[in-house]
Design a protein around this motif. Structure first.
Motif, PDB file in Angstrom:
ATOM      1  N   VAL A  69       0.871  -1.180   0.000  1.00 40.57           N
ATOM      2  CA  VAL A  69       0.000   0.000   0.000  1.00 40.57           C
ATOM      3  C   VAL A  69       0.899   1.219   0.000  1.00 40.57           C
ATOM      4  O   VAL A  69       1.858   1.288   0.776  1.00 40.57           O
ATOM      5  CB  VAL A  69      -0.917   0.039   1.246  1.00 40.57           C
ATOM      6  CG1 VAL A  69      -1.692   1.355   1.308  1.00 40.57           C
ATOM      7  CG2 VAL A  69      -1.863  -1.144   1.277  1.00 40.57           C
ATOM      8  N   ILE A  70       0.603   2.169  -0.875  1.00 41.41           N
ATOM      9  CA  ILE A  70       1.310   3.450  -0.872  1.00 41.41           C
ATOM     10  C   ILE A  70       0.305   4.528  -1.240  1.00 41.41           C
ATOM     11  O   ILE A  70      -0.449   4.390  -2.197  1.00 41.41           O
ATOM     12  CB  ILE A  70       2.519   3.459  -1.843  1.00 41.41           C
ATOM     13  CG1 ILE A  70       3.267   4.793  -1.763  1.00 41.41           C
ATOM     14  CG2 ILE A  70       2.115   3.091  -3.245  1.00 41.41           C
ATOM     15  CD1 ILE A  70       4.562   4.833  -2.570  1.00 41.41           C
ATOM     16  N   ILE A  99      12.919  -3.878  -5.025  1.00 42.65           N
ATOM     17  CA  ILE A  99      11.753  -3.185  -4.490  1.00 42.65           C
ATOM     18  C   ILE A  99      10.603  -3.534  -5.409  1.00 42.65           C
ATOM     19  O   ILE A  99      10.724  -3.460  -6.635  1.00 42.65           O
ATOM     20  CB  ILE A  99      11.977  -1.668  -4.407  1.00 42.65           C
ATOM     21  CG1 ILE A  99      13.136  -1.375  -3.448  1.00 42.65           C
ATOM     22  CG2 ILE A  99      10.698  -0.961  -3.980  1.00 42.65           C
ATOM     23  CD1 ILE A  99      13.557   0.073  -3.393  1.00 42.65           C
ATOM     24  N   GLU A 100       9.504  -3.935  -4.806  1.00 43.10           N
ATOM     25  CA  GLU A 100       8.362  -4.392  -5.585  1.00 43.10           C
ATOM     26  C   GLU A 100       7.110  -3.645  -5.167  1.00 43.10           C
ATOM     27  O   GLU A 100       7.016  -3.184  -4.028  1.00 43.10           O
ATOM     28  CB  GLU A 100       8.193  -5.882  -5.391  1.00 43.10           C
ATOM     29  CG  GLU A 100       9.524  -6.577  -5.627  1.00 43.10           C
ATOM     30  CD  GLU A 100       9.434  -8.053  -5.771  1.00 43.10           C
ATOM     31  OE1 GLU A 100       8.384  -8.545  -6.188  1.00 43.10           O
ATOM     32  OE2 GLU A 100      10.429  -8.714  -5.466  1.00 43.10           O
ATOM     33  N   ILE A 101       6.201  -3.509  -6.078  1.00 41.76           N
ATOM     34  CA  ILE A 101       4.918  -2.867  -5.798  1.00 41.76           C
ATOM     35  C   ILE A 101       3.820  -3.837  -6.168  1.00 41.76           C
ATOM     36  O   ILE A 101       3.808  -4.396  -7.261  1.00 41.76           O
ATOM     37  CB  ILE A 101       4.769  -1.539  -6.559  1.00 41.76           C
ATOM     38  CG1 ILE A 101       5.816  -0.536  -6.048  1.00 41.76           C
ATOM     39  CG2 ILE A 101       3.357  -0.986  -6.402  1.00 41.76           C
ATOM     40  CD1 ILE A 101       5.778   0.808  -6.719  1.00 41.76           C
ATOM     41  N   GLU A 102       2.912  -4.008  -5.232  1.00 46.44           N
ATOM     42  CA  GLU A 102       1.767  -4.892  -5.401  1.00 46.44           C
ATOM     43  C   GLU A 102       0.539  -4.005  -5.605  1.00 46.44           C
ATOM     44  O   GLU A 102       0.247  -3.164  -4.760  1.00 46.44           O
ATOM     45  CB  GLU A 102       1.640  -5.705  -4.121  1.00 46.44           C
ATOM     46  CG  GLU A 102       0.548  -6.698  -4.071  1.00 46.44           C
ATOM     47  CD  GLU A 102       0.588  -7.413  -2.728  1.00 46.44           C
ATOM     48  OE1 GLU A 102       1.312  -8.415  -2.622  1.00 46.44           O
ATOM     49  OE2 GLU A 102      -0.081  -6.935  -1.792  1.00 46.44           O
ATOM     50  N   GLN A 103      -0.123  -4.177  -6.721  1.00 49.38           N
ATOM     51  CA  GLN A 103      -1.319  -3.390  -7.011  1.00 49.38           C
ATOM     52  C   GLN A 103      -2.534  -4.303  -6.930  1.00 49.38           C
ATOM     53  O   GLN A 103      -2.651  -5.254  -7.693  1.00 49.38           O
ATOM     54  CB  GLN A 103      -1.236  -2.766  -8.403  1.00 49.38           C
ATOM     55  CG  GLN A 103      -2.455  -1.965  -8.765  1.00 49.38           C
ATOM     56  CD  GLN A 103      -2.429  -1.516 -10.206  1.00 49.38           C
ATOM     57  OE1 GLN A 103      -1.525  -1.843 -10.956  1.00 49.38           O
ATOM     58  NE2 GLN A 103      -3.437  -0.779 -10.595  1.00 49.38           N
ATOM     59  N   THR A 104      -3.439  -3.988  -6.014  1.00 52.70           N
ATOM     60  CA  THR A 104      -4.619  -4.838  -5.876  1.00 52.70           C
ATOM     61  C   THR A 104      -5.866  -4.197  -6.461  1.00 52.70           C
ATOM     62  O   THR A 104      -6.840  -4.872  -6.711  1.00 52.70           O
ATOM     63  CB  THR A 104      -4.885  -5.170  -4.391  1.00 52.70           C
ATOM     64  OG1 THR A 104      -5.036  -3.947  -3.672  1.00 52.70           O
ATOM     65  CG2 THR A 104      -3.747  -5.988  -3.824  1.00 52.70           C
ATOM     66  N   GLY A 105      -5.839  -2.894  -6.699  1.00 51.84           N
ATOM     67  CA  GLY A 105      -7.000  -2.203  -7.265  1.00 51.84           C
ATOM     68  C   GLY A 105      -6.733  -1.738  -8.676  1.00 51.84           C
ATOM     69  O   GLY A 105      -5.774  -2.143  -9.315  1.00 51.84           O
ATOM     70  N   THR A 106      -7.587  -0.853  -9.147  1.00 51.99           N
ATOM     71  CA  THR A 106      -7.472  -0.345 -10.521  1.00 51.99           C
ATOM     72  C   THR A 106      -6.977   1.091 -10.560  1.00 51.99           C
ATOM     73  O   THR A 106      -7.184   1.790 -11.538  1.00 51.99           O
ATOM     74  CB  THR A 106      -8.839  -0.435 -11.224  1.00 51.99           C
ATOM     75  OG1 THR A 106      -9.788   0.325 -10.461  1.00 51.99           O
ATOM     76  CG2 THR A 106      -9.290  -1.870 -11.372  1.00 51.99           C
ATOM     77  N   ASP A 107      -6.323   1.552  -9.517  1.00 49.82           N
ATOM     78  CA  ASP A 107      -5.842   2.929  -9.424  1.00 49.82           C
ATOM     79  C   ASP A 107      -4.851   3.223 -10.553  1.00 49.82           C
ATOM     80  O   ASP A 107      -3.790   2.620 -10.633  1.00 49.82           O
ATOM     81  CB  ASP A 107      -5.189   3.136  -8.058  1.00 49.82           C
ATOM     82  CG  ASP A 107      -4.769   4.571  -7.813  1.00 49.82           C
ATOM     83  OD1 ASP A 107      -5.008   5.427  -8.683  1.00 49.82           O
ATOM     84  OD2 ASP A 107      -4.201   4.824  -6.743  1.00 49.82           O
ATOM     85  N   VAL A 108      -5.211   4.171 -11.423  1.00 47.11           N
ATOM     86  CA  VAL A 108      -4.337   4.501 -12.544  1.00 47.11           C
ATOM     87  C   VAL A 108      -3.081   5.254 -12.109  1.00 47.11           C
ATOM     88  O   VAL A 108      -2.067   5.213 -12.802  1.00 47.11           O
ATOM     89  CB  VAL A 108      -5.083   5.304 -13.637  1.00 47.11           C
ATOM     90  CG1 VAL A 108      -5.953   4.425 -14.478  1.00 47.11           C
ATOM     91  CG2 VAL A 108      -5.845   6.447 -13.049  1.00 47.11           C
ATOM     92  N   SER A 109      -3.123   5.927 -10.964  1.00 50.02           N
ATOM     93  CA  SER A 109      -1.938   6.670 -10.528  1.00 50.02           C
ATOM     94  C   SER A 109      -0.774   5.724 -10.221  1.00 50.02           C
ATOM     95  O   SER A 109       0.384   6.078 -10.435  1.00 50.02           O
ATOM     96  CB  SER A 109      -2.245   7.559  -9.324  1.00 50.02           C
ATOM     97  OG  SER A 109      -2.582   6.789  -8.202  1.00 50.02           O
ATOM     98  N   ILE A 110      -1.060   4.516  -9.751  1.00 48.78           N
ATOM     99  CA  ILE A 110       0.025   3.570  -9.480  1.00 48.78           C
ATOM    100  C   ILE A 110       0.657   3.098 -10.792  1.00 48.78           C
ATOM    101  O   ILE A 110       1.862   2.885 -10.862  1.00 48.78           O
ATOM    102  CB  ILE A 110      -0.430   2.381  -8.592  1.00 48.78           C
ATOM    103  CG1 ILE A 110       0.789   1.667  -7.984  1.00 48.78           C
ATOM    104  CG2 ILE A 110      -1.266   1.390  -9.360  1.00 48.78           C
ATOM    105  CD1 ILE A 110       1.539   2.442  -6.970  1.00 48.78           C
ATOM    106  N   GLN A 111      -0.144   3.000 -11.843  1.00 52.02           N
ATOM    107  CA  GLN A 111       0.397   2.635 -13.159  1.00 52.02           C
ATOM    108  C   GLN A 111       1.399   3.688 -13.636  1.00 52.02           C
ATOM    109  O   GLN A 111       2.468   3.359 -14.137  1.00 52.02           O
ATOM    110  CB  GLN A 111      -0.739   2.478 -14.176  1.00 52.02           C
ATOM    111  CG  GLN A 111      -1.690   1.348 -13.881  1.00 52.02           C
ATOM    112  CD  GLN A 111      -1.041  -0.004 -14.058  1.00 52.02           C
ATOM    113  OE1 GLN A 111      -0.210  -0.192 -14.934  1.00 52.02           O
ATOM    114  NE2 GLN A 111      -1.411  -0.946 -13.221  1.00 52.02           N
TER     115      GLN A 111
END
Length: 141
Positions: A69-70, A99-111
């Motif tokens: 989560v970030i 360093i890894e990022i886990e995306q669980t939702g559809t938030d475009v800002s994380i993309q």
């Protein structure tokens, strides 16, 4: 001599304390903001939400720290870059190479965030990885 489990626990506690100090200074918090429960560190405050996980098993390479989560109240102000810089700085002390990022939702800002900082898909469209060395090079440009 201290056994490996105790060394890992001590290193994890020190990591949690260092992250806590970093965010307390950055956001002027007076009380502790990072809460650790091996292998996770959780921050839930008004200005920042962060959940980090270490060496979580087969789905991630050993020697990784996962940003599960970030989020920052004020986005596009360099907070994410500053966090990545801090994680890169701490990597040699605490022994993680990725360093890894886990995306669980559809938030475009994380993309946009993962593309901006050179993360690549690790095994599906919601999990991203970059080596600390690659990220260090990118952040110093």
């Amino acid at each position: 001599m201290t056994d490996i489990a105790n060394d890992k626990h001590l290193a994890f506690t020190q990591f949690s304390d260092e992250i806590d100090t970093y965010f307390r200074k950055r956001f002027h918090y007076k009380s502790r903001c990072a809460y650790a429960r091996h292998p996770t560190v959780d921050i839930r405050r008004a200005a920042v939400k962060l959940y980090l996980r270490f060496r979580v098993g087969d789905s991630w390479p050993v020697g990784s720290i996962v940003i599960a989560v970030i989020g920052f109240r004020n986005q596009r102000r360099g907070q994410g870059r500053a966090l990545l810089n801090k994680l890169v700085e701490m990597s040699s002390t605490y022994g993680y190479q990725n360093i890894e990022i886990e995306q669980t939702g559809t938030d475009v800002s994380i993309q946009a965030f993962v593309r901006k900082f050179g993360f690549t898909n690790s095994f599906d469209k919601q999990n991203w990885i970059i080596s600390v060395n690659q990220l260090r090079d990118l952040l110093t440009r």
